[in-house]
Scaffold this motif. Structure first.
Motif, short mmCIF file in Angstrom:
data_model
loop_
_atom_site.label_atom_id
_atom_site.label_comp_id
_atom_site.label_asym_id
_atom_site.label_seq_id
_atom_site.Cartn_x
_atom_site.Cartn_y
_atom_site.Cartn_z
N THR A 110 8.90 50.33 -43.43
CA THR A 110 8.69 49.26 -42.44
C THR A 110 7.20 49.04 -42.18
O THR A 110 6.73 47.89 -42.12
N SER A 130 18.78 63.27 -43.69
CA SER A 130 18.77 62.13 -42.75
C SER A 130 17.38 61.96 -42.14
O SER A 130 16.89 60.83 -41.98
N THR A 131 16.73 63.08 -41.81
CA THR A 131 15.38 63.01 -41.25
C THR A 131 14.40 62.43 -42.26
O THR A 131 13.58 61.56 -41.94
N ASP A 177 21.29 67.00 -42.31
CA ASP A 177 20.35 66.65 -41.24
C ASP A 177 18.94 66.49 -41.80
O ASP A 177 18.20 65.57 -41.41
N GLU A 229 12.22 55.25 -44.21
CA GLU A 229 12.47 53.90 -43.70
C GLU A 229 11.33 53.45 -42.78
O GLU A 229 10.90 52.29 -42.82
N GLU A 230 10.84 54.38 -41.93
CA GLU A 230 9.72 54.03 -41.06
C GLU A 230 8.47 53.71 -41.86
O GLU A 230 7.75 52.75 -41.56
N LYS A 250 15.02 58.73 -42.62
CA LYS A 250 14.48 57.99 -41.47
C LYS A 250 12.97 57.85 -41.59
O LYS A 250 12.40 56.78 -41.32
N GLU A 251 12.30 58.93 -42.01
CA GLU A 251 10.85 58.87 -42.18
C GLU A 251 10.47 57.87 -43.27
O GLU A 251 9.51 57.10 -43.12
#
Length: 208
Positions: A102, A91-92, A88, A98-99, A95-96
């Motif tokens: 972007t 994954s967090t 987890d 990837e943000e 995700k951070e």
């Protein structure tokens, strides 16, 4: 022959001896049977005791195996929980990242047009800006336009109607947006064309 009384006594004695002998034999048999029965019971009891001890040992062994398995299962649950928590967390973080990636791409896309070199004829943003060329730039442009036969212009440093018309002809010839204004791209193209013509040492017979 014995008298009748003696015969009777002898028979009685024989009967008595027989009874005693039978009783003795019976008592020995009963005692022997009791002794044999007791030994057999002891053997059976010992056998049962050994079987119970064997069952007890097997039970203890099985219980220890079950406890070991329960301990292993508990450890596996703990490891699984730790792995899930780590997953987890990863994954967090992913995700951070990837943000952030972007956002960085969006920022780069917004800045990239400003970083690209301004090629002649490919800068529409600059074409929408009304230029304010310096007087010496206007003089140089008028002289270049006259040399390139786009007009017989008076080099006075002022962009009049004749100068604008000559600029439009030049822009149309070289593929620049036709505006009649002396944009930096137009001035650069004029100076370059004039240098090429001077290097060749000849005047063009017709406008380029």
């Amino acid at each position: 022959m014995l008298p009748t009384s003696e015969k009777t006594s002898f028979r009685s004695n024989r009967i008595a001896v027989s009874i005693v002998t039978l009783a003795a034999i019976t008592g020995w048999g009963v005692g022997g049977y009791s002794f044999l029965r007791s030994s057999e019971l002891e053997k059976q009891f010992a056998g049962h005791t050994a079987a119970l001890q064997n069952y007890q040992a097997q039970f203890l062994t099985q219980r220890k195996a079950i406890e070991d398995k329960e301990r292993d299962i508990t450890q596996l649950h703990e490891q699984l929980s730790a792995s899930k928590a780590e997953s987890d967390s990863q994954s967090t973080k992913l995700k951070e990242m990837e943000e952030e990636l972007t956002k960085s791409r969006e920022q780069l896309a917004a800045v990239q047009p400003l970083l690209q070199p301004h090629v002649v004829g490919s800068a529409p943003a600059l074409m929408r800006i009304t230029p304010l060329p310096a007087k010496q730039d206007v003089l140089a442009a008028q002289e270049a336009l006259t040399k390139l036969r786009f007009g017989d212009l008076e080099a006075d440093g002022v962009i009049g109607s004749s100068t604008r018309e000559a600029i439009e002809k030049f822009q149309r010839t070289v593929g620049l947006p036709v505006t009649g204004e002396l944009h930096p791209q137009t001035l650069t193209a004029l100076m370059r064309s004039a240098k090429v013509m001077a290097a060749q040492g000849e005047q063009p017979q017709e406008p380029l």
